[in-house]
Design a protein around this motif. Sequence first.
Motif, PDB file in Angstrom:
ATOM      1  N   ALA A 223       0.810  -1.221   0.000  1.00 27.94           N
ATOM      2  CA  ALA A 223       0.000   0.000   0.000  1.00 27.94           C
ATOM      3  C   ALA A 223       0.837   1.263   0.000  1.00 27.94           C
ATOM      4  CB  ALA A 223      -0.930  -0.004   1.212  1.00 27.94           C
ATOM      5  N   TYR A 224       2.144   1.162   0.271  1.00 29.36           N
ATOM      6  CA  TYR A 224       3.009   2.337   0.299  1.00 29.36           C
ATOM      7  C   TYR A 224       4.271   2.097  -0.518  1.00 29.36           C
ATOM      8  CZ  TYR A 224       0.016   4.201   3.938  1.00 29.36           C
ATOM      9  OH  TYR A 224      -1.073   4.687   4.627  1.00 29.36           O
ATOM     10  N   LYS A 225       4.754   3.160  -1.147  1.00 30.70           N
ATOM     11  CA  LYS A 225       5.988   3.084  -1.923  1.00 30.70           C
ATOM     12  C   LYS A 225       6.981   4.134  -1.432  1.00 30.70           C
ATOM     13  CE  LYS A 225       4.122   5.961  -5.699  1.00 30.70           C
ATOM     14  NZ  LYS A 225       3.808   5.984  -7.143  1.00 30.70           N
ATOM     15  N   LEU A 226       8.253   3.854  -1.636  1.00 30.31           N
ATOM     16  CA  LEU A 226       9.316   4.756  -1.195  1.00 30.31           C
ATOM     17  C   LEU A 226       9.398   5.964  -2.123  1.00 30.31           C
ATOM     18  CD1 LEU A 226      11.847   5.278   0.642  1.00 30.31           C
ATOM     19  CD2 LEU A 226      13.170   4.078  -1.127  1.00 30.31           C
ATOM     20  N   VAL A 227       9.499   7.152  -1.517  1.00 26.02           N
ATOM     21  CA  VAL A 227       9.728   8.377  -2.270  1.00 26.02           C
ATOM     22  C   VAL A 227      11.209   8.733  -2.230  1.00 26.02           C
ATOM     23  CG1 VAL A 227       9.222  10.849  -2.443  1.00 26.02           C
ATOM     24  CG2 VAL A 227       7.409   9.238  -1.823  1.00 26.02           C
ATOM     25  N   ARG A 228      11.763   8.766  -1.021  1.00 27.15           N
ATOM     26  CA  ARG A 228      13.186   9.056  -0.872  1.00 27.15           C
ATOM     27  C   ARG A 228      13.663   8.616   0.496  1.00 27.15           C
ATOM     28  NH1 ARG A 228      14.288  15.441   0.141  1.00 27.15           N
ATOM     29  NH2 ARG A 228      16.199  14.546   1.006  1.00 27.15           N
ATOM     30  N   LYS A 229      14.966   8.445   0.603  1.00 30.33           N
ATOM     31  CA  LYS A 229      15.570   8.022   1.862  1.00 30.33           C
ATOM     32  C   LYS A 229      16.966   8.607   1.949  1.00 30.33           C
ATOM     33  CE  LYS A 229      17.002   3.828   4.399  1.00 30.33           C
ATOM     34  NZ  LYS A 229      18.439   4.195   4.520  1.00 30.33           N
ATOM     35  N   ASP A 230      17.314   9.085   3.157  1.00 35.36           N
ATOM     36  CA  ASP A 230      18.686   9.506   3.400  1.00 35.36           C
ATOM     37  C   ASP A 230      19.135   8.882   4.717  1.00 35.36           C
ATOM     38  OD1 ASP A 230      17.688  11.135   5.502  1.00 35.36           O
ATOM     39  OD2 ASP A 230      17.471  12.850   4.160  1.00 35.36           O
ATOM     40  N   ALA A 231      20.242   9.355   5.258  1.00 31.56           N
ATOM     41  CA  ALA A 231      20.818   8.729   6.448  1.00 31.56           C
ATOM     42  C   ALA A 231      19.941   8.888   7.676  1.00 31.56           C
ATOM     43  CB  ALA A 231      22.197   9.311   6.722  1.00 31.56           C
ATOM     44  N   ASN A 232      19.067   9.883   7.684  1.00 32.62           N
ATOM     45  CA  ASN A 232      18.302  10.180   8.893  1.00 32.62           C
ATOM     46  C   ASN A 232      16.790  10.069   8.744  1.00 32.62           C
ATOM     47  OD1 ASN A 232      20.581  10.951  10.611  1.00 32.62           O
ATOM     48  ND2 ASN A 232      20.800  12.681   9.216  1.00 32.62           N
ATOM     49  N   ALA A 233      16.299   9.877   7.539  1.00 37.12           N
ATOM     50  CA  ALA A 233      14.849   9.823   7.365  1.00 37.12           C
ATOM     51  C   ALA A 233      14.481   9.109   6.078  1.00 37.12           C
ATOM     52  CB  ALA A 233      14.263  11.237   7.364  1.00 37.12           C
TER      53      ALA A 233
END
Length: 573
Positions: A223-233
């Motif tokens: 139901a959810y897809k990744l938009v963005r990711k970094d080291a802290n969030a």
Amino acid sequence: MKKFAALGTLLILTTALAAAPKDTLVVQLSSDIPTMDPGVTYDTASGEVVENMYETLITYKGASLSQLEPLLATAWKISNNSKTYTFDLRKNVKFHSGNTMTCADAEYSFERNLVTNSAESGNWFIAESLLGTGSNANDDKTITWARIDKAVECNNAGQLVFNLPKVDPAFLAKLAYVGQSVVDSKHAAKIGEWSGKEADWKSWVGKDLTASKLASQPSGTGAYKLVRKDANAALFTAHDAYWGKKPAIKNVIIQKVPEPAARYQAFLRGDADLIEGTGRAGDTDSVKGKPGVVWVEGIPNTSASAFFMNQNIKATGLLGSGKLDGKGIPANFFSDVNVRRAFSYAFDYAGYIRDVQDGQGMQRTVLLPDTFPGYAANVKKYTLNTNLAKAYFQKAWGGQLWKNGFVLTANYRAGSKAAQTAMEILKKNIESLNPKFRVNIQSKPWSEMLESSKKGQEAMIVIGWAPDYADPDNFMYTFYSSNGYYSPRSNFKDASVDKWLEQARSTTNTAERNRLYALVANRAYEQAPYILMPAGVGYLFHRDNLVGASKANFNTMISFAFTGTFWKELSKK
């Protein structure tokens, strides 16, 4: 592009918001997310996000640990004396990439897990079911591409078929584990993952997928897809083409906030809807009873922890003199059952429940959650009894142990107050029995302790197990079999126990399995391979505007342990 820019801004600014928006769930963890690849998801932090991006064939029904229901499958049948499982798959399911899910994707997913399987990936138990061994082709040369290809295949009707070499009563429960999620095979091959073909399978055997291309570019059916990711969030958004009910919460933000005080403050301000706590004592003091907080007691505890008493210690640095001369211990110190029984009678179980668990705990009879089938409630339990502890120490090693004394060095997980306190309780009680007894305790980084204990190099540690699948085999075999996952850490071996556990693995008769597990539990009480830690009563807490996080909905097999349910089941008022 505007949509992604807006979401990116939200990711950056959330910590400054007066309160998390109604369409956004904000979760704060103490650490980062190790991976987003289902094929190597074997920790709760990764599982919490992967299970919301990807889906398995079947899942648990509501709060039940025994009832399973279809998810990406719509139905299944069992044949060939419980060795063949045939699944009908859901139609018109879209991956995040836009690709349509087919049986080939499901076949690819399981074959990929069998090819890349390692103990650290968590695929060893599905390999046991489908190949008859938990090893991969590098460690077991009898594993061929033909065996892997035959284990799981699509038939002419587009159904997914599993062919087991022998009966496995836990097989369906294993399929509900997040690591067995269906991945997008076309997308995976396009970005440079395994092709799914025989031509390159050998180069992927045992490969670590933690930082795989699929981990950074996931594409599931969830139901959810990744938009963005970094080291802290990390930011996730609802999958517009999701086949199921549209989620009420549009965005989910996972933030890494190592400092507990900062997490508590954000939670009480309403900046975070859910946070990782620090344990019952800290959570009670910091958030229970505060405005805007809902606290729920009585959540089932499905983990099990124990003191491991290693019967074949392989690290000479912990042995002192290496002899029973009062200056150390021999490598086989704990191989004498009298030593193990003495240690078991020297721990203050009731005191630990009172002082560490605030009275919210219980002693179990065996290292199996009491909510699981197969739990034997009538088996005897050790209690603090200094007279019996002294008597068994006097018997140990023909009387030499009591006469000469010993020095034992035990490590505990750095930062774990519960493990440290447990060690301190045991140390105090044992040293009070004989002035020649010495227990030295010291902290050790978790990653180092895991690695050294896996090699059999720790003398005594406190470690636990959380379930991969809701079947007693996952605990009983892990702790008590000489072939189990934890065997190198304890080196406990009992021929009768091994026989009973193998028999329990080969029958689907529930009553017979329960009988065999009761035999193991009674034998374990006699042999005392572990000191069983009391199990704390579970609880959860969340902001009062969050709906769906309740005891009635809580399933302990869901990795998202803050609520025991999926993000798609939550809403905010």
